[in-house]
Design an enzyme around this catalytic site. Sequence first.
Site, PDB file in Angstrom:
ATOM      1  N   TYR A  19       0.827  -1.202   0.000  1.00 30.33           N
ATOM      2  CA  TYR A  19       0.000   0.000   0.000  1.00 30.33           C
ATOM      3  C   TYR A  19       0.863   1.254   0.000  1.00 30.33           C
ATOM      4  CZ  TYR A  19      -3.348   3.526   1.529  1.00 30.33           C
ATOM      5  OH  TYR A  19      -4.114   4.667   1.621  1.00 30.33           O
ATOM      6  N   LYS A  36       1.145   4.147  -2.981  1.00 27.89           N
ATOM      7  CA  LYS A  36       0.816   5.559  -2.797  1.00 27.89           C
ATOM      8  C   LYS A  36       2.019   6.453  -3.110  1.00 27.89           C
ATOM      9  CE  LYS A  36      -3.492   5.079  -1.826  1.00 27.89           C
ATOM     10  NZ  LYS A  36      -4.512   5.564  -2.781  1.00 27.89           N
TER      11      LYS A  36
END
Length: 230
Positions: A156, A160
């Site tokens: 994750y 990002k």
Amino acid sequence: MTITFITGANKGLGHETARRLIEQGQTVLIGARDSSAGSAAADALGARFVQIDVTNDQSVAEAADNVAQHEGSIDVLINNAGVAGPMGDPSDLTGADVLGVLDVNVAGVVRTTTAFLPLLKRSEDPVVINVSSGMGSLAATHDPTRPESHVVAPIYTASKAALTMLTTQYAKALVGIRINAADPGYTATDFNGHSGHQTITEGTDAIVGLATEGPGHGSGRFVDREGEIS
């Protein structure tokens, strides 16, 4: 009237962003993969639902075509859809794990942006907002005073970081479109088991701010609810 399309808007940050923008007089299109949940959310908010699976080229193309036929253009695209992926110890991560998250969080943004660019270019003030995260910031994840430094989410966070950089590259290349990334901050949503210290409304402040700021503002920025960050 400003027309805004939001992916992953059937719940969480996307849903609250939609509610607030409708409250401010915008026409909002609720994009979601799940037709039942998306339709219910749109009906509750007074929006129009458009089915979209950002991991599927055909679905994205059909969503853009749907909007072209009904609205003809959009002014704001909010790439909000995202997944967390495996958390914690990365010892057993697989390539498939990584690709699954990147397919939504990064490639999904590329698919959607590419498909909706012709509709954005019909706007007098086209805007793209990518919902990124401080979890992708080197500074935040190394600062022991920040909640981002206490979470282990290998894929994750990497996705990002990639999305924020993707934003800067698009901003450089697409000069006529204002393209920025928003960090919602640590917000109580399903995404984190409602453990965030911010309310869902506070978590949408940066997104709503970018969607309503109007012409003349910069492109290629990374902002949170307090202002521009690095």
